[in-house]
Design a protein around this motif. Sequence first.
Motif, mmCIF file in Angstrom:
data_model
loop_
_atom_site.group_PDB
_atom_site.id
_atom_site.type_symbol
_atom_site.label_atom_id
_atom_site.label_comp_id
_atom_site.label_asym_id
_atom_site.label_seq_id
_atom_site.Cartn_x
_atom_site.Cartn_y
_atom_site.Cartn_z
ATOM 1 N N LYS A 1 36.183 34.206 9.329
ATOM 2 C CA LYS A 1 35.918 34.242 7.885
ATOM 3 C C LYS A 1 34.965 35.373 7.533
ATOM 4 O O LYS A 1 35.177 36.106 6.555
ATOM 5 C CB LYS A 1 35.325 32.903 7.431
ATOM 6 N N ASP A 2 33.899 35.526 8.322
ATOM 7 C CA ASP A 2 32.915 36.577 8.035
ATOM 8 C C ASP A 2 33.533 37.962 8.117
ATOM 9 O O ASP A 2 33.273 38.831 7.280
ATOM 10 C CB ASP A 2 31.729 36.463 9.002
ATOM 11 N N LEU A 3 34.369 38.182 9.127
ATOM 12 C CA LEU A 3 35.021 39.483 9.272
ATOM 13 C C LEU A 3 36.032 39.733 8.148
ATOM 14 O O LEU A 3 36.138 40.855 7.638
ATOM 15 C CB LEU A 3 35.726 39.569 10.627
ATOM 16 N N THR A 4 36.749 38.695 7.763
ATOM 17 C CA THR A 4 37.736 38.844 6.690
ATOM 18 C C THR A 4 37.054 39.258 5.388
ATOM 19 O O THR A 4 37.493 40.201 4.711
ATOM 20 C CB THR A 4 38.506 37.530 6.475
ATOM 21 N N PHE A 5 35.979 38.558 5.030
ATOM 22 C CA PHE A 5 35.236 38.903 3.811
ATOM 23 C C PHE A 5 34.655 40.311 3.912
ATOM 24 O O PHE A 5 34.708 41.093 2.962
ATOM 25 C CB PHE A 5 34.113 37.897 3.559
ATOM 26 N N ALA A 6 34.075 40.639 5.076
ATOM 27 C CA ALA A 6 33.409 41.925 5.250
ATOM 28 C C ALA A 6 34.386 43.087 5.148
ATOM 29 O O ALA A 6 34.111 44.089 4.476
ATOM 30 C CB ALA A 6 32.685 41.958 6.596
#
Length: 718
Positions: A393-398
């Motif tokens: 999730k963090d990588l997708t948002f970033a």
Amino acid sequence: MNQCERCQGRGVLTVGEKPCPNCNGKGTTESISLGEASDKDMKSLIESGSAKCSVCQGSGKIPITEICPDCHGLGREYLCVVCKTKLDSKKELCERCAKKPLVHILDPACDIRDISVGEIYQGKVSGLANFGAFVDLSDSVRGLAHNKYLKSRPEAGDAIMVTVRNILPNGNIELEPAELKEYNTVEVEKDLPLSKASDLHSQVGKTVMIKGEVIQVKQTGGPTIFTLADDSGLVFCAAFERAGVRAYADIDSDMMVRVIGEVSLRNNQVQVEIKSMKRLWGGDASVVKDQIEKAIDLRAEPAQTEFLVKSEILDRLRPAMKAVAKEIRRAVLKSRPIVVRHHADADGISAAVAIEMAVLPLIAEVSGPDAEYHNYRRAPSKAPFYELEDVTKDLTFALEDQSRHGQKMPLIVLMDNGSTEEDVPAMRQAQVYGLEMLVVDHHHPHKIVDQFLVAHVNPAHAGGDFGLTTGMLATEIARMIHPEVENKIRHFPAVSAVGDRSEAPEADLYIRLVEDRFPRDDLKKIALALDYEAFWQRFNDGRGLINDILCLGRLDRHQKIVELLCEQANAAIDEQLRASMGNVKSTKLPNGIIMNVLDVENFAHKFTFPPPGKTSGEVHDRLCQKYDGKPVVTIGYGPDFAVLRSRGVRMNIPQMVKELMEEIPNGGVSGGGHLVVGSIKFVGGMRKEVLAKLAEKIAACSVDEVPLKAPALGAEAI
């Protein structure tokens, strides 16, 4: 043109000394010039009959100098504007380049003051008239090439080289086309003093030049907005090509640039309307980058705060805590997004919100009032470690924010997780994309994680244990980041201590620190309300509701919501225990430990509060009351997991997990946690073998010589 490094701009070098001829080397003289003498010299002459020599300033010696061979006495390093060869006189061109005409290309920001009569310039035909052709030399410099000088009729948009024949008093510029076969070119930059971002509020309406690093590029429906940082702060710069079209497409984040533009106010915020922007290269870029890094490093230094309580462990952890605080402050000052990942329990939430309360005011101060919505995110994790689901999730948002808004990759701050071997798979993914990570945790650490981290705070590194909770550590770090936040978060360590049932000396000190406002019973209610609300929030941060529970808003609303949530939570716990307690199987082991086992899959309500871990903890609390004074271990197990709670037993759950992995290689064993509280995962088909081995290991544990007092009912299990 740069100052000569060898002579420091003086043009001469000192090679020795000789006696001063004015005073014959004595340093004093018996006569002075009345027109040049100071009152002090006159007084010295009258009282002692002599005064300090005005030539050698009293030293009695004067330097022997010779012309600097590097700059030939010029004091400056003059370079050919074309080939950059060092010159020995104040000229523009070396002998070789002077053989060809020099064509000047004006920067878009240049105006009429930057052109000279007789020089050749490159321009573009912008319009035609009966009497000649209008030629733009820059965005604000336009001249006329009269028909009598035109040998052929140009077309609008044609590139043309022209000589400036005259500049009339009314500002009109007379041009004459120049026909050149071979020539050299030089770019003419607008000559302006360097301004600082922090000083622009006093220069509204003026044209300025700033140099800095592009932090973010954002394309709006109109202009392109560049966020620029220099060594004094941030400023927003706007450039317009066409509506919705990216201006200066060759300029991107992390580049060093020189911007010339007019300072304006937009929504009461300073903005530079870009006239010219150019990327800096080589030494020019390095100088700007070094200045910015030095300034940020100085401004990012954490505040020198004293801890709220006395603790040797905290004192030993201070360097690591300061390192975390400094990295967070650096991220804010560089307008870098921050993602706070935390365990979704009272300890993790109080820790994360403490950092949040310190960071948000700084983000608003540095990057504007709306920046917190783009530069900060808090996200709870169900597991007490950084799961692959979390990092995905963090990588997708970033990556989406980087693509759509030109944002930098975020700084990940892991709270109440991040120290164990279970965190490694997610950390490896984060490392591929260059995510930098900080960890503040009190779970038993594994040294393998340190290779992925910029800074790591864990009490085990300083001789402590899980009794020093993450909420305690984070509150002290938050005070280092932004000391003004202390009054808001002063009670957070006590909430985390009660929530994680810490028995460390620091826990009692933090609780006593706020007992005038928050008695222990109120702290227990806040912790339970946080756990209950976190269960229903799932993966949302629930900022407003969580803030009310932690008493960061209205007191009346805090009291009402905590009472209501505790009432609902206790009702759910009572209902769960009515179904579960009668199905607990207890066995007294040879070493005196009372081992209790509960099948939470079949004898507890599923998909509701309390979840299996919390259910096992509540069952364990009742059994500790029942077997008061005796060592107790409670195991709540399901198809492929087991949750362990213990009291008065010397256990090392991470070590047990390692041994089970080796002894049952086909069991798919993993897990960890604290030394005496944790969880284990395994494949469902090997449950019987894993639980049997686990019971053997518990039977081999030693017990405390003085069994611990049973916990009060209603407190949260870790």
